[in-house]
Design an enzyme around this catalytic site. Structure first.
Site, PDB file in Angstrom:
ATOM      1  N   ILE A 136     -10.932  14.978 -22.533  1.00  0.00           N
ATOM      2  CA  ILE A 136     -10.275  14.527 -21.444  1.00  0.00           C
ATOM      3  C   ILE A 136     -10.747  15.752 -20.179  1.00  0.00           C
ATOM      4  O   ILE A 136     -10.886  16.701 -20.438  1.00  0.00           O
ATOM      5  CB  ILE A 136      -8.791  14.364 -21.288  1.00  0.00           C
ATOM      6  CG1 ILE A 136      -7.882  15.620 -21.712  1.00  0.00           C
ATOM      7  CG2 ILE A 136      -8.381  12.947 -21.931  1.00  0.00           C
ATOM      8  CD1 ILE A 136      -6.348  15.493 -21.783  1.00  0.00           C
ATOM      9  N   ASP A 137     -10.838  15.052 -19.010  1.00  0.00           N
ATOM     10  CA  ASP A 137     -11.185  15.992 -17.964  1.00  0.00           C
ATOM     11  C   ASP A 137     -10.469  17.451 -17.658  1.00  0.00           C
ATOM     12  O   ASP A 137      -9.072  17.360 -17.996  1.00  0.00           O
ATOM     13  CB  ASP A 137     -11.331  15.335 -16.613  1.00  0.00           C
ATOM     14  CG  ASP A 137     -12.497  14.147 -16.578  1.00  0.00           C
ATOM     15  OD1 ASP A 137     -13.283  14.009 -17.737  1.00  0.00           O
ATOM     16  OD2 ASP A 137     -12.291  13.059 -15.801  1.00  0.00           O
ATOM     17  N   ARG A 138     -10.954  18.223 -17.184  1.00  0.00           N
ATOM     18  CA  ARG A 138     -10.142  19.524 -16.792  1.00  0.00           C
ATOM     19  C   ARG A 138      -8.976  19.183 -16.100  1.00  0.00           C
ATOM     20  O   ARG A 138      -7.843  19.729 -16.349  1.00  0.00           O
ATOM     21  CB  ARG A 138     -10.888  20.486 -15.921  1.00  0.00           C
ATOM     22  CG  ARG A 138     -10.236  21.894 -15.655  1.00  0.00           C
ATOM     23  CD  ARG A 138     -11.161  22.799 -14.678  1.00  0.00           C
ATOM     24  NE  ARG A 138     -11.520  22.226 -13.468  1.00  0.00           N
ATOM     25  CZ  ARG A 138     -12.080  22.530 -12.733  1.00  0.00           C
ATOM     26  NH1 ARG A 138     -12.723  23.995 -12.881  1.00  0.00           N
ATOM     27  NH2 ARG A 138     -12.317  21.858 -11.593  1.00  0.00           N
ATOM     28  N   THR A 140      -7.304  16.352 -15.743  1.00  0.00           N
ATOM     29  CA  THR A 140      -6.454  15.301 -16.339  1.00  0.00           C
ATOM     30  C   THR A 140      -5.564  15.955 -17.328  1.00  0.00           C
ATOM     31  O   THR A 140      -6.149  16.870 -18.145  1.00  0.00           O
ATOM     32  CB  THR A 140      -7.468  14.298 -16.938  1.00  0.00           C
ATOM     33  OG1 THR A 140      -8.142  13.423 -15.869  1.00  0.00           O
ATOM     34  CG2 THR A 140      -6.612  13.148 -17.521  1.00  0.00           C
ATOM     35  N   ARG A 236     -11.507   7.165 -13.553  1.00  0.00           N
ATOM     36  CA  ARG A 236     -11.755   7.562 -12.343  1.00  0.00           C
ATOM     37  C   ARG A 236     -12.951   6.820 -11.585  1.00  0.00           C
ATOM     38  O   ARG A 236     -12.727   6.327 -10.395  1.00  0.00           O
ATOM     39  CB  ARG A 236     -11.999   9.116 -12.223  1.00  0.00           C
ATOM     40  CG  ARG A 236     -10.846  10.052 -12.874  1.00  0.00           C
ATOM     41  CD  ARG A 236     -11.123  11.578 -13.093  1.00  0.00           C
ATOM     42  NE  ARG A 236     -11.819  12.190 -11.997  1.00  0.00           N
ATOM     43  CZ  ARG A 236     -12.531  13.294 -12.117  1.00  0.00           C
ATOM     44  NH1 ARG A 236     -12.612  13.827 -13.158  1.00  0.00           N
ATOM     45  NH2 ARG A 236     -12.750  13.767 -10.876  1.00  0.00           N
TER      46      ARG A 236
END
Length: 311
Positions: A136-138, A140, A236
């Site tokens: 998962i994104d930084r 998020t 996103r």
């Protein structure tokens, strides 16, 4: 970039990652596959997908990322929010702002550095991504499954690929929805002009996101989203695509402040994870609370809730 490696394909019929792994490069096939996914491998001047099969005589350019900052992966005593653990896997609740694995610019302080101190991890994804089945994104937050051995990693990855793993996110997005639920089915690939971004692109990789309205507010909506596929920045990108970017998203277009609260990233949380335990075959469900900043924002905008037919 540290360097660009150029070579010519000597025979056709093999996938690009396999062909490059057998071409004498020092890097492992998993590393090459990661570079392909990141758009760093071009054939005849254009980025390709991992499934691409080059032909004899094709010219390949590999833009090797600068990894001088990550010469050695160190275990670090960083606190972890472990939701579940057994001999095969760990489910961890990643905080917003933490990078999942080391890369240029983030050599230390990542989730992988913390996990290595905590337990042994699978080796399938190579030296710098041990145990990582999905990311998962930084900015998020939320639940992430990590494999402790190669057998478990293969089983979890296969289940993910077959769309049997269930992943549910909560996101606060800009704008108001008339519908109560829906699906965004739009292919995603690297942005044609900005290599750091993803975009809905004709001919891109299949990407499907289901959404359901949890709460309506004046000017924004709280959504529950389910990923059917797992493309980079999928939620996103899809939310921006339908005109409802995630609140606080610095890349895909919404304000960094809401209700007087300054945000450090998007209000997107991987709340629920459902998976099959690799050894026992038991179906496991994990849930997590929304992070503090997310709750603060919802409390701050509570008075702007909109009336619905269900009220």
């Amino acid at each position: 970039m540290a360097e660009t490696i150029e070579l010519t394909i000597k025979e056709d019929g093999k996938r690009i990652d396999a062909a490059l792994a057998e071409s004498g490069l020092e890097q492992s096939r998993s590393t090459i596959a990661a570079w392909i996914k990141d758009g760093l491998v071009e054939v005849n001047g254009s980025p390709v997908k991992r499934s691409y099969k080059p032909k004899e005589g094709d010219k390949v350019a590999i833009h090797v990322p600068d990894t001088k900052e990550v010469e050695k992966l160190e275990a670090e005593n960083i606190p972890l929010d472990v939701v579940y653990e057994d001999d095969d896997l760990i489910v961890v609740n990643k905080p917003q702002g933490m990078v999942v694995h080391p890369a240029a610019g983030h050599a230390t302080g990542t989730l992988v550095n913390a996990l290595l101190y905590h337990a042994p991890l699978s080796t399938i994804n190579g030296e710098f991504r041990p145990g990582i089945v999905h990311r998962i994104d930084r900015d998020t937050s939320g639940l992430l499954m990590v494999a402790k051995n190669d057998k478990a990693h293969k089983a979890l990855a296969a289940e993910l690929k077959e769309h049997k793993t269930e992943r549910y996110y909560y996101a606060l997005v800009k704008g108001e929805f008339k519908e109560n639920n829906g699906t965004v089915d739009a292919p995603i690939d690297r942005h044609p002009k900005d290599r750091k971004k993803q975009a809905v692109v004709a001919g891109g990789r299949e990407a499907v996101t289901h959404f359901e309205v949890v709460e309506r507010y004046m000017g924004c909506t709280l959504l529950k989203l389910q990923l059917e596929t797992g493309r980079t920045h999928q939620i996103r990108v899809h939310m921006q695509y339908i005109g409802h970017p995630v609140v606080g998203d610095p890349t895909y277009g919404h304000q960094a402040e809401i209700a007087g609260i300054r945000l450090k990233g998007q209000l997107l949380h991987a709340k629920t994870l459902v998976l099959t335990q690799p050894t026992t075959g038991k179906r496991l469900t994990f849930d997590s609370e929304l992070p503090k900043i997310f709750k603060q924002v919802l409390n701050a905008i509570d008075d702007s809730k909109l009336k619905t037919d269900a009220d």
